[in-house]
Scaffold this active site. Structure first.
Site, PDB file in Angstrom:
ATOM      1  CE  LYS A 117      -2.789  -2.580  -0.526  1.00  0.00           C
ATOM      2  NZ  LYS A 117      -3.755  -2.296  -1.536  1.00  0.00           N
TER       3      LYS A 117
ATOM      4  CG  HIS B  14      -4.938  -0.894   3.788  1.00  0.00           C
ATOM      5  ND1 HIS B  14      -5.124  -0.401   2.512  1.00  0.00           N
ATOM      6  CD2 HIS B  14      -4.049  -0.064   4.392  1.00  0.00           C
ATOM      7  CE1 HIS B  14      -4.384   0.678   2.358  1.00  0.00           C
ATOM      8  NE2 HIS B  14      -3.722   0.902   3.475  1.00  0.00           N
ATOM      9  CG  ASN B  15      -7.138  -1.732  -0.678  1.00  0.00           C
ATOM     10  OD1 ASN B  15      -6.178  -1.466   0.036  1.00  0.00           O
ATOM     11  ND2 ASN B  15      -7.015  -2.022  -1.947  1.00  0.00           N
TER      12      ASN B  15
ATOM     13  CB  SER C  48      -0.915   0.030   1.221  1.00  0.00           C
ATOM     14  OG  SER C  48      -1.660   1.232   1.209  1.00  0.00           O
TER      15      SER C  48
ATOM     16  CD  GLU D 142      -7.256   3.235  -0.164  1.00  0.00           C
ATOM     17  OE1 GLU D 142      -7.533   3.368  -1.364  1.00  0.00           O
ATOM     18  OE2 GLU D 142      -6.284   2.556   0.235  1.00  0.00           O
TER      19      GLU D 142
END
Length: 492
Positions: A190, A193-194, A135, A197
């Site tokens: 990940k 995480h996105n 990232s 986001e």
């Protein structure tokens, strides 16, 4: 094309912008690297950039065999290619020349089950495999990303020395990389995480909408507000770039560029995967879901244009305007309330993401450390924020914390901000401005903090029409009531 006098330390296949930048980052940290791409012009371009950016030790190869053979054993190759079939194709191409003990690392946004399938297939060939979330976008890849490697621990140890130097460095907490865990855990983390986001970006967009539409703030004022916010509790990469965006003039016409950008959001799929996983694991993630829905609705630009005409002609705009023309908005107070709403809503969004990671970790036996994840997100990545240090400390205080909302420090912060948060959501509703992320976060908080919710009625309904049974608050066991019969008799 210059060849190394000795074998290189590592290889990288896939030289789109992220791949090129990561290769240059690795070389700049002192690790000679071999690079390969199916389209050979990309190889030449990367080698030229390496020369220009400081004569970096990057060596290009036009064919997979000489590329693989140029790397020291046990060989480590990072792939940065598009998820799905291109990954399988690249593995097939490279593995023809790999030997037992060599390792492939997928640095793309891959679905975690694909990584687990590939790790199993590779281990049958005696090869090691890692799925590594990367990232930070182009800038992060070049100067220090947040790295989330999961899969073979042996493979991680083979490359740990490189990753520790290549990752973003945060002075008080070290390199933004850690061995995440077994299987597809790196990709899963990940992905979430996105999803976080997505939530973050939506909440910031709503803050902008309220300030611009209700507060009538100009772009200059918005830039000033976001710059100020970036000095306090909201200090983060996304707030920083948002402030920058408001200051950029259009180079083609008069005015500011942000006002010329079409209000139609693209997406790559990780947000959708996050929401699907939340549903599969029965984890409430309403803020992340609201952000995904907002992207879907943004895509209906033509329909929204027509709907705006329908409701304008039916007089809705004038009704809403009449309601507010005698109520001037106090800009300073509004800015302060929106800051509080944004911070509190953000806590909820991160809480949902962390709960999702924990649920998956329990299901898969990954034993993920939530505080450590917050630590590696403090630098390099898109959601990096000062706030993540608080999250790390919350999990340090209590690794078994049920929800970030009940950490004593976060609980106090939400209580201190909740009145401003409620004022913003109420104001937006009254003005007809949608704040789905802020409202979803508030509903999440208000539901989570209540000892009793109206689910008793839903259970009664389910038992009425489907004999699904219910439990009672005053005695053990499952119960079924002939609701229909009793209701029919009472109507006689």
């Amino acid at each position: 094309m210059a060849q190394p006098t000795n074998l290189t330390r590592i290889g990288l296949a896939g030289l789109a912008v992220m791949g090129q930048n990561l290769a240059l980052n690795i070389a700049e940290k002192g690790f000679p690297i071999s690079v390969y791409n199916r389209t050979t012009s990309k190889v030449d371009e990367t080698v030229e950039r390496a020369e220009k950016e400081g004569k970096l030790p990057v060596y290009g190869y036009h064919d997979p065999k000489s590329f693989v053979q140029s790397i020291q054993k046990p060989r480590v190759i990072i792939m940065l290619v598009k998820a799905g079939a291109p990954v399988d194709q690249t593995i097939k191409t490279l593995s023809a020349y790999l030997e037992k003990g060599d390792c492939i690392i997928d640095g793309g946004n891959e679905w975690y089950e694909n990584t687990e399938r590939r790790e199993k297939a590779m281990s049958e060939l005696g090869l090691l495999y890692l799925g590594m979330g990367v990232s930070g976008g182009e800038e992060g890849a070049r100067y220090g990303p947040s790295l989330m490697p999961g899969g073979s621990f042996e493979a991680y140890k083979n490359i740990e020395d490189i990753l520790l130097k290549v990752a973003a460095q945060v002075p008080d907490s070290g390199p933004c990389v850690t061995y995440i865990g077994q299987g597809g855990s790196g990709n899963f983390v990940k992905m979430v995480h996105n999803g976080i986001e997505y939530g973050d970006m939506q909440l910031i967009a709503e803050a902008y909408d309220v300030l611009k539409t209700i507060g009538k703030l100009s772009n200059e004022e918005l830039q000033s507000v976001f710059s100020e916010w970036n000095k306090g509790e909201l200090l983060s990469f996304l707030i920083e770039i948002t402030a920058d965006i408001f200051g950029i003039k259009d180079d083609k016409r008069e005015g500011y560029l942000v006002d010329k950008v079409l209000d139609k959001t693209g997406m790559k799929g990780t947000g959708k995967w996050t929401v699907q996983q939340a549903a599969e694991l029965s984890i409430a993630a309403p803020t992340i879901e609201a952000s995904l829905d907002a992207r879907f609705l943004s895509g209906l630009k033509e329909e929204r244009v027509e709907a705006a005409k329908v409701f304008k002609s039916s007089g809705l705009d004038s009704i809403l305007n009449d309601q507010h023309q005698h109520q001037p908005v106090d800009k300073k107070k509004l800015v302060d309330d929106v800051r509080k709403a944004l911070y509190a809503a953000k806590i909820c969004s991160y809480a949902q993401g962390m709960n999702l990671i924990r649920a998956k970790s329990i299901e898969k036996g990954w034993d993920l450390k939530l505080g450590e994840l917050a630590r590696i997100w403090k630098g390099g990545c898109i959601i990096r924020a000062i706030f993540l240090d608080r999250i790390k400390k919350a999990y340090d205080r209590n690794p078994n914390l049920a929800n970030l909302l009940v950490d004593p420090e976060f609980a106090k912060e939400i209580v201190d901000r909740q009145s401003g948060w409620r004022r913003v959501v109420c104001l937006a509703v009254n003005y007809g401005i949608s704040t789905p992320g802020m409202a979803a976060s508030l509903a999440y908080f208000d539901t989570y903090r209540r000892e009793s919710v109206p689910a008793n009625l839903v259970q009664a309904q389910r038992d009425y029409f489907g004999a699904h049974t219910y439990e009672r608050i005053d005695m053990e066991g499952s119960f079924h009531t002939e609701w229909f019969k009793i209701a029919k008799q009472s109507r006689v």
